[in-house]
Design an enzyme around this catalytic site. Structure first.
Site, PDB file in Angstrom:
ATOM      1  N   CYS A   1       0.867  -1.189   0.000  1.00 11.86           N
ATOM      2  CA  CYS A   1       0.000   0.000   0.000  1.00 11.86           C
ATOM      3  C   CYS A   1       0.900   1.235   0.000  1.00 11.86           C
ATOM      4  O   CYS A   1       2.104   1.144   0.124  1.00 11.86           O
ATOM      5  CB  CYS A   1      -0.865   0.011   1.257  1.00 11.86           C
TER       6      CYS A   1
ATOM      7  N   ARG B   1       1.507   1.676  -5.960  1.00 10.04           N
ATOM      8  CA  ARG B   1       1.663   0.728  -4.855  1.00 10.04           C
ATOM      9  C   ARG B   1       0.330   0.120  -4.440  1.00 10.04           C
ATOM     10  O   ARG B   1       0.270  -0.858  -3.708  1.00 10.04           O
ATOM     11  CB  ARG B   1       2.287   1.418  -3.640  1.00 10.04           C
TER      12      ARG B   1
ATOM     13  N   TRP C   1      -3.743  -1.609  -1.359  1.00 16.52           N
ATOM     14  CA  TRP C   1      -3.694  -2.827  -2.154  1.00 16.52           C
ATOM     15  C   TRP C   1      -4.151  -3.903  -1.177  1.00 16.52           C
ATOM     16  O   TRP C   1      -3.371  -4.328  -0.320  1.00 16.52           O
ATOM     17  CB  TRP C   1      -2.289  -3.114  -2.669  1.00 16.52           C
TER      18      TRP C   1
ATOM     19  N   ASN D   1       0.811  -0.155   6.033  1.00 17.04           N
ATOM     20  CA  ASN D   1       1.236  -0.976   4.885  1.00 17.04           C
ATOM     21  C   ASN D   1       1.916  -2.205   5.458  1.00 17.04           C
ATOM     22  O   ASN D   1       2.838  -2.100   6.273  1.00 17.04           O
ATOM     23  CB  ASN D   1       2.224  -0.197   4.001  1.00 17.04           C
ATOM     24  N   GLY D   2       1.433  -3.394   5.082  1.00 18.65           N
ATOM     25  CA  GLY D   2       2.030  -4.629   5.598  1.00 18.65           C
ATOM     26  C   GLY D   2       0.930  -5.589   6.011  1.00 18.65           C
ATOM     27  O   GLY D   2      -0.229  -5.452   5.612  1.00 18.65           O
TER      28      GLY D   2
ATOM     29  N   GLU E   1       8.138 -21.476 -19.196  1.00 19.81           N
ATOM     30  CA  GLU E   1       7.979 -20.124 -18.662  1.00 19.81           C
ATOM     31  C   GLU E   1       9.106 -19.220 -19.164  1.00 19.81           C
ATOM     32  O   GLU E   1       8.887 -18.059 -19.522  1.00 19.81           O
ATOM     33  CB  GLU E   1       7.944 -20.167 -17.133  1.00 19.81           C
TER      34      GLU E   1
ATOM     35  N   LYS F   1       8.774 -15.728 -21.312  1.00 23.56           N
ATOM     36  CA  LYS F   1       9.365 -14.450 -20.862  1.00 23.56           C
ATOM     37  C   LYS F   1      10.179 -13.830 -21.992  1.00 23.56           C
ATOM     38  O   LYS F   1      10.042 -12.655 -22.313  1.00 23.56           O
ATOM     39  CB  LYS F   1      10.269 -14.673 -19.644  1.00 23.56           C
TER      40      LYS F   1
ATOM     41  N   GLU G   1       7.949 -12.748 -25.093  1.00 23.02           N
ATOM     42  CA  GLU G   1       6.930 -11.703 -24.909  1.00 23.02           C
ATOM     43  C   GLU G   1       7.535 -10.323 -24.700  1.00 23.02           C
ATOM     44  O   GLU G   1       6.881  -9.322 -24.962  1.00 23.02           O
ATOM     45  CB  GLU G   1       5.972 -12.043 -23.777  1.00 23.02           C
TER      46      GLU G   1
ATOM     47  N   HIS H   1      12.861 -36.160 -31.149  1.00 25.50           N
ATOM     48  CA  HIS H   1      11.579 -36.446 -31.834  1.00 25.50           C
ATOM     49  C   HIS H   1      11.182 -35.293 -32.739  1.00 25.50           C
ATOM     50  O   HIS H   1      10.042 -35.218 -33.193  1.00 25.50           O
ATOM     51  CB  HIS H   1      10.494 -36.711 -30.783  1.00 25.50           C
TER      52      HIS H   1
ATOM     53  N   LYS I   1      -1.854  -6.528 -19.594  1.00 24.03           N
ATOM     54  CA  LYS I   1      -1.533  -7.143 -18.299  1.00 24.03           C
ATOM     55  C   LYS I   1      -2.585  -8.173 -17.928  1.00 24.03           C
ATOM     56  O   LYS I   1      -2.284  -9.172 -17.314  1.00 24.03           O
ATOM     57  CB  LYS I   1      -1.453  -6.064 -17.199  1.00 24.03           C
TER      58      LYS I   1
HETATM   59  C1  AGP Z   1       2.887 -13.657 -18.502  1.00 25.35           C
HETATM   60  O1  AGP Z   1       4.114 -12.972 -18.434  1.00 25.35           O
HETATM   61  C2  AGP Z   1       1.871 -12.947 -19.357  1.00 25.35           C
HETATM   62  N1  AGP Z   1       1.681 -11.603 -18.955  1.00 25.35           N
HETATM   63  C3  AGP Z   1       0.572 -13.735 -19.506  1.00 25.35           C
HETATM   64  O2  AGP Z   1       0.888 -15.003 -20.016  1.00 25.35           O
HETATM   65  C4  AGP Z   1      -0.223 -13.959 -18.191  1.00 25.35           C
HETATM   66  O3  AGP Z   1       0.453 -14.845 -17.356  1.00 25.35           O
HETATM   67  C5  AGP Z   1      -1.589 -14.559 -18.556  1.00 25.35           C
HETATM   68  O4  AGP Z   1      -2.284 -13.628 -19.343  1.00 25.35           O
HETATM   69  C6  AGP Z   1      -2.446 -14.927 -17.332  1.00 25.35           C
HETATM   70  O5  AGP Z   1      -2.719 -13.773 -16.591  1.00 25.35           O
HETATM   71  P1  AGP Z   1      -3.386 -13.955 -15.122  1.00 25.35           P
HETATM   72  O6  AGP Z   1      -2.371 -14.656 -14.287  1.00 25.35           O
HETATM   73  O7  AGP Z   1      -3.690 -12.579 -14.657  1.00 25.35           O
HETATM   74  O8  AGP Z   1      -4.614 -14.802 -15.300  1.00 25.35           O
END
Ligand code: AGP
Length: 613
Positions: A2, A27, A78, A104-105, A486, A490, A493, A509, A608
């Site tokens: 927060c 925050r 938050w 905050n905490g 993963e 990263k 993207e 394969h 996001k």
């Molecule tokens: C991950 O770096 C991406 N931003 C994307 O794959 C994300 O993980 C996915 O859209 C799921 O989002 P969420 O965890 O908010 O459901």
């Protein structure tokens, strides 16, 4: 996480507080509030929603000259305990409304303290942990606010940055820090508190950084410092030369790098309130309403998208390892159209950082309609997922601003480990004796992650050499395969590099057909029993011209002859390695994006939270 602000001086406090809160909205932004002390006494105004909802709420009053006062505190929230709402917003006050607190905490023993206070006649208004602090300070108040705060602190457990003002003590603000950041701004005839430097820069660049267990007492013309025990301290002043933009990122160039570096603290926050360390160490998931019936499931299904699905994959391995329960990891967008088969007593774990991903919510609703019980793992209190699930386990990672998910991922894995261990205990596939060792390993992860981050320059150097690679493959086995997925996500993207991941055993394969001198292959090798298999795979790609990187443990020399580059991580349990092995890959992706002149925080075409299909 927060945002806290406070001001005492000769100017009207409300405009100063609102400007400071604006600088701290990154925050936390699900609610906001202020308390101002003037001739009309202590006035509190607060509302759910972003800061502009609060500004709208108080617009008329401030326009007609109400809410006057030259001392006050403010807060952007938050949520961690208690959904976003007007009543759960900060500041919180004691019953009489004469003491106001912003926090905050996480006050971990809030339930016990609340019960004690209620037994002593205190009535609560909110569902927050913070309100406990306001009542406790009031309970100990005998005319000296500082002494009352010191008495209350003796009983608070957890992490807290507190700003406290009282109508009966109109010439000072008291600020306390324990693990949550708090900075004191030293002005001329005025002094301020803030969770972070950006909120202070308009007034002063001279600051005191409060250390853990320190108390600051701000008057208009001076600041005093005390230890928790009341011993007077003298502190050095620091001069901030960051610009405002850099300050919001804590001095990091991008939110993504800041959030990668927040992982050690986020892991601590996620874990700490969920283990009992007095007596025999054990898991404590009472807060999410867990009971033995949950472990009678025939099957666990974990559904999610993107990075959260990679966490789900690792969750599959973790559940089958600790709880020996059949577990499936499902891509939510596939699951919802597959006409899936349900088993009686299925349990679904739905993972989503935002709690708003359309495909993930659809999968959850399908499962719920089938009669399955839902555990949500999410980072956002009050999100749709949190509200519709049967149980919710929050990752408490704080806002994740960068589109690329990092600290949410590692804290999701922490939550999955805790739930799997709880299942294991209830199903007796994990013994209390073994549990203590697992918890030790979980507790070490924060410092181990910090150690990896301390070596980030080596990864930055490597990225500066490799960032133009046309193809980057990640490979691994079991947990390392999921981390490879993963890591490839990263890199692709945020740096727009063609990167993909495959199970190392699949190399022959098909994928090996793509390997040539333009290829960089990253082999994630933490599953000790499979080192020989991985070594063969590395030799196969090396023979075809690939540059090879290995991520493995400190002290392992198995790959020294085959790898062109080795990044090492501290040793932990095989099932916990993803929380560590992903960090070098997060850093590599970040530095490649920066080397390519891209903005890692806002990658093209991505949002996001994908709230539509
Ligand atoms: C991950 O770096 C991406 N931003 C994307 O794959 C994300 O993980 C996915 O859209 C799921 O989002 P969420 O965890 O908010 O459901």
């Amino acid at each position: 996480m927060c945002g806290i602000v406070g001001y005492i001086g000769d100017e009207e406090a409300v405009p100063v507080l609102l400007k400071g809160l604006k600088k701290l909205e990154y925050r936390g932004y699900d609610s906001a509030g202020i308390a101002v002390l003037g001739k009309s006494g202590l006035l509190v105004r607060k509302s759910q929603g972003p800061l502009k909802s609060l500004e709208k709420l108080i617009g008329d009053e401030t326009a007609r000259g109400a809410l006057k006062g030259t001392m006050g505190i403010g807060h952007t929230r938050w949520a961690t305990h208690g959904e976003p709402s007007d009543i759960n917003s900060h500041p919180h006050t004691d019953v009489s409304g004469k003491i106001a607190v912003v926090h905050n905490g996480i006050i971990e023993n809030h339930a016990k303290l609340k019960a004690w206070l209620v037994a002593h006649g205190v009535s609560f208004r909110s569902e927050t942990d913070t309100e406990v602090a306001a009542h406790l300070i009031d309970f100990h108040y005998n005319g000296d606010l500082l002494q009352a705060v010191q008495e209350a602190l003796k009983r608070l457990e957890g992490s807290y940055a507190l700003g406290i003002i009282s109508e009966s003590d109109p010439d000072r603000i008291i600020a306390v820090r324990k693990e949550s950041p708090l900075v004191i701004g030293a002005g001329k005839g005025e002094n301020l508190i803030a969770s972070d430097v950006p909120a202070l820069l308009e007034y002063t660049r001279d600051v005191y950084y409060l250390e853990d267990e320190e108390i600051a007492v701000l008057y208009r013309d001076q600041v005093e410092f005390y230890s928790r025990e009341g011993q007077k301290l003298s502190k050095e002043i620091s001069h901030v030369d960051w610009d405002a933009g850099a300050a919001e990122k804590g001095g990091y160039e991008h939110f993504m790098l800041k959030e990668i570096h927040e992982q050690p603290k986020a892991l601590t926050d996620t874990l700490r309130a969920r283990i009992k360390t007095y007596g025999a160490k054990t898991i404590n998931l009472e807060e999410i309403g867990f009971d033995a019936s949950w472990a009678e499931a025939n099957r666990v299904v974990i559904a999610a998208c993107g990075t959260a699905w990679h966490a789900a994959m690792i969750g599959k391995y973790i559940f089958e390892h600790f709880a020996r329960i059949p577990t499936d990891a499902e891509i939510a967008s596939e699951y919802r159209y597959r006409n899936p088969i349900y088993h009686p007593r299925d349990i679904f774990i739905i993972i989503s950082q935002s709690g708003e991903t359309a495909d993930t919510l659809a999968a959850m609703r399908m499962a719920k309609k089938s009669g399955a019980r839902i555990i949500a793992i999410t980072n956002v209190v009050g999100s749709t997922l949190a509200r519709e699930a049967d149980l919710v386990m929050y990752t408490w990672a704080g806002p994740e601003i960068a589109v690329a998910s990092t600290k949410a991922f590692t804290t999701q894995l922490m939550c999955l480990s805790l739930i799997a261990l709880q299942f294991g205990l209830l199903r007796k596939t994990t013994t209390e004796a073994a549990l203590s060792g697992y918890i030790d390993a979980l507790e070490q992860l924060s410092d181990q992650a910090r150690k990896i981050l301390d070596g980030k320059e080596n990864i930055q150097r490597f990225a500066s050499l490799q960032f133009n690679k046309a193809k980057v493959f990640f490979m691994g086995r079991l947990f390392d395969y999921a981390v490879s997925l993963e890591s490839a996500l990263k890199l692709k993207e945020i740096s727009y590099t063609h990167s993909e991941a495959f199970a190392a055993g699949e190399l022959k394969h098909g994928p090996i057909a793509l390997v040539d001198t333009s290829t960089l292959v990253v082999a994630i090798c933490t599953q000790c029993a499979l080192f020989d298999k991985m070594d063969s795979n590395i030799k196969e790609v090396k023979a075809r011209g690939a540059a090879t990187v290995v991520i493995t443990y400190d002290g392992v020399d198995y790959f020294d002859k085959t790898a062109d580059e080795i990044f090492r991580i501290p040793r932990t349990l095989d099932s916990l390695t993803p929380i560590l092995s992903v960090i070098p890959c997060q850093l590599y992706a970040y530095y490649c994006a920066v080397q390519r002149g891209l903005d890692p925080d806002k990658p093209r075409n991505l949002a996001k939270s994908v709230t539509v299909e």
